[in-house]
Design an enzyme around this catalytic site. Structure first.
Site, PDB file in Angstrom:
ATOM      1  N   THR A 195      -2.038   5.608   1.258  1.00 49.36           N
ATOM      2  CA  THR A 195      -3.147   4.656   1.294  1.00 49.36           C
ATOM      3  C   THR A 195      -3.179   3.943   2.638  1.00 49.36           C
ATOM      4  O   THR A 195      -2.144   3.537   3.165  1.00 49.36           O
ATOM      5  CB  THR A 195      -3.010   3.618   0.163  1.00 49.36           C
ATOM      6  OG1 THR A 195      -2.984   4.281  -1.097  1.00 49.36           O
ATOM      7  CG2 THR A 195      -4.185   2.647   0.175  1.00 49.36           C
ATOM      8  N   LEU A 231       0.875  -1.169   0.000  1.00 51.13           N
ATOM      9  CA  LEU A 231       0.000   0.000   0.000  1.00 51.13           C
ATOM     10  C   LEU A 231       0.911   1.217   0.000  1.00 51.13           C
ATOM     11  O   LEU A 231       1.860   1.273   0.790  1.00 51.13           O
ATOM     12  CB  LEU A 231      -0.900   0.018   1.241  1.00 51.13           C
ATOM     13  CG  LEU A 231      -1.953  -1.093   1.355  1.00 51.13           C
ATOM     14  CD1 LEU A 231      -2.717  -0.961   2.672  1.00 51.13           C
ATOM     15  CD2 LEU A 231      -2.920  -1.061   0.182  1.00 51.13           C
ATOM     16  N   ASP A 232       0.643   2.191  -0.864  1.00 50.50           N
ATOM     17  CA  ASP A 232       1.541   3.341  -0.942  1.00 50.50           C
ATOM     18  C   ASP A 232       1.401   4.230   0.289  1.00 50.50           C
ATOM     19  O   ASP A 232       0.541   4.014   1.146  1.00 50.50           O
ATOM     20  CB  ASP A 232       1.363   4.117  -2.252  1.00 50.50           C
ATOM     21  CG  ASP A 232      -0.030   4.712  -2.415  1.00 50.50           C
ATOM     22  OD1 ASP A 232      -0.649   5.081  -1.403  1.00 50.50           O
ATOM     23  OD2 ASP A 232      -0.495   4.820  -3.565  1.00 50.50           O
ATOM     24  N   LEU A 233       2.251   5.231   0.373  1.00 45.01           N
ATOM     25  CA  LEU A 233       2.365   6.069   1.568  1.00 45.01           C
ATOM     26  C   LEU A 233       1.027   6.643   2.012  1.00 45.01           C
ATOM     27  O   LEU A 233       0.694   6.654   3.202  1.00 45.01           O
ATOM     28  CB  LEU A 233       3.363   7.206   1.303  1.00 45.01           C
ATOM     29  CG  LEU A 233       3.591   8.207   2.435  1.00 45.01           C
ATOM     30  CD1 LEU A 233       4.274   7.532   3.621  1.00 45.01           C
ATOM     31  CD2 LEU A 233       4.417   9.396   1.935  1.00 45.01           C
TER      32      LEU A 233
END
Length: 254
Positions: A123, A119-121
């Protein structure tokens, strides 16, 4: 004379369970492959009582005795952990800039676990961590079509025609997306909040799908993988997956 190529060669022929030394050390649950290579290079790893400095050496798991800091290497028990990731945390082991990572949230950092996907920063939501490589492969390989569900808040109101585009497939630079399940949830302040379930794992896929509609993602949270949901798990906390949940996830990827 031709120079020798660096890196692991093909394993010797035979039926023994051979693996490279760095892989054996990292998959024992002690640390990442990068850390394993450092330990081997520092002389902390022995094979059959002798220091071994080649991380690409093939070892026989049934015959070779491997130790780290003179402690015998033992196969780690399989762990399946569910994390409710907050926004603002990186899905990485360490960050050169010192930003917080998901590992700052784990209750036990002695056993190395790796995330099943990322999961990106910005999210938040459901993230599974494990030391079971076969399990992780089943959940992340796009050929298995494991559904992943997100709640998205878009930067503007999206008419039904645009939500239908998400359902049918959106053309991205790496090809047409698979059909998705999309449900409108609410319309707060001229913005659309919707739920979307996809069966792919392309980089930043949901954000890119929304951007293809000339909108931006205001917030993004993953709420489910297969049949496993966050439930009442508080943000920033973890819990172990039950054996039934692990079995259902494997079944969903069959």
């Amino acid at each position: 004379m031709a120079s020798k190529k660096q890196g692991a060669k093909a394993p010797p022929p035979g039926d023994r369970p051979l693996k490279t030394l760095e892989r054996v050390v990292s998959k024992s649950g002690l640390g990442s492959r990068t850390e394993a290579r450092k330990w081997i290079g520092a002389g902390r790893v022995k094979v059959n009582g002798r220091v071994e400095g080649d991380p690409n050496r093939w070892v026989d798991l049934e015959r070779d005795a491997i130790s780290v800091d003179d402690r015998p290497l033992e196969k780690a028990a399989l762990v399946y952990l569910l994390l409710h990731k907050p926004a603002g945390y990186l899905t990485t082991y360490r960050d050169p800039e010192g930003r917080p990572t998901i590992y700052d949230l784990l209750p036990d950092r002695d056993n190395y676990l790796f995330p099943v996907g990322r999961l990106d920063l910005d999210t938040s939501g459901l993230l599974i961590l494990t030391n079971d490589t076969a399990f992780a492969e089943r959940l992340t390989n796009p050929e298995y079509h494991v559904p992943k569900t997100y709640v998205v808040k878009a930067s503007k109101s999206l008419p039904e025609e645009q939500l239908r585009r998400l359902r049918d497939g959106v053309e991205l630079r790496d090809g047409l997306t698979r059909p998705a399940i999309v449900t409108r949830l609410r319309e707060p302040g001229g913005k659309t909040v919707f739920e979307i379930t996809i069966t792919e794992g392309r980089n930043r896929q949901v954000r890119r799908m929304v951007e293809a509609l000339d909108a931006k993602v205001v917030s993004l949270a993953r709420t489910a993988i297969g049949t496993v949901t966050l439930g009442e798990l508080a943000e920033g906390t973890t819990r172990a997956l039950t054996q039934e949940e692990v079995s259902l996830l494997l079944r969903s990827s069959a």
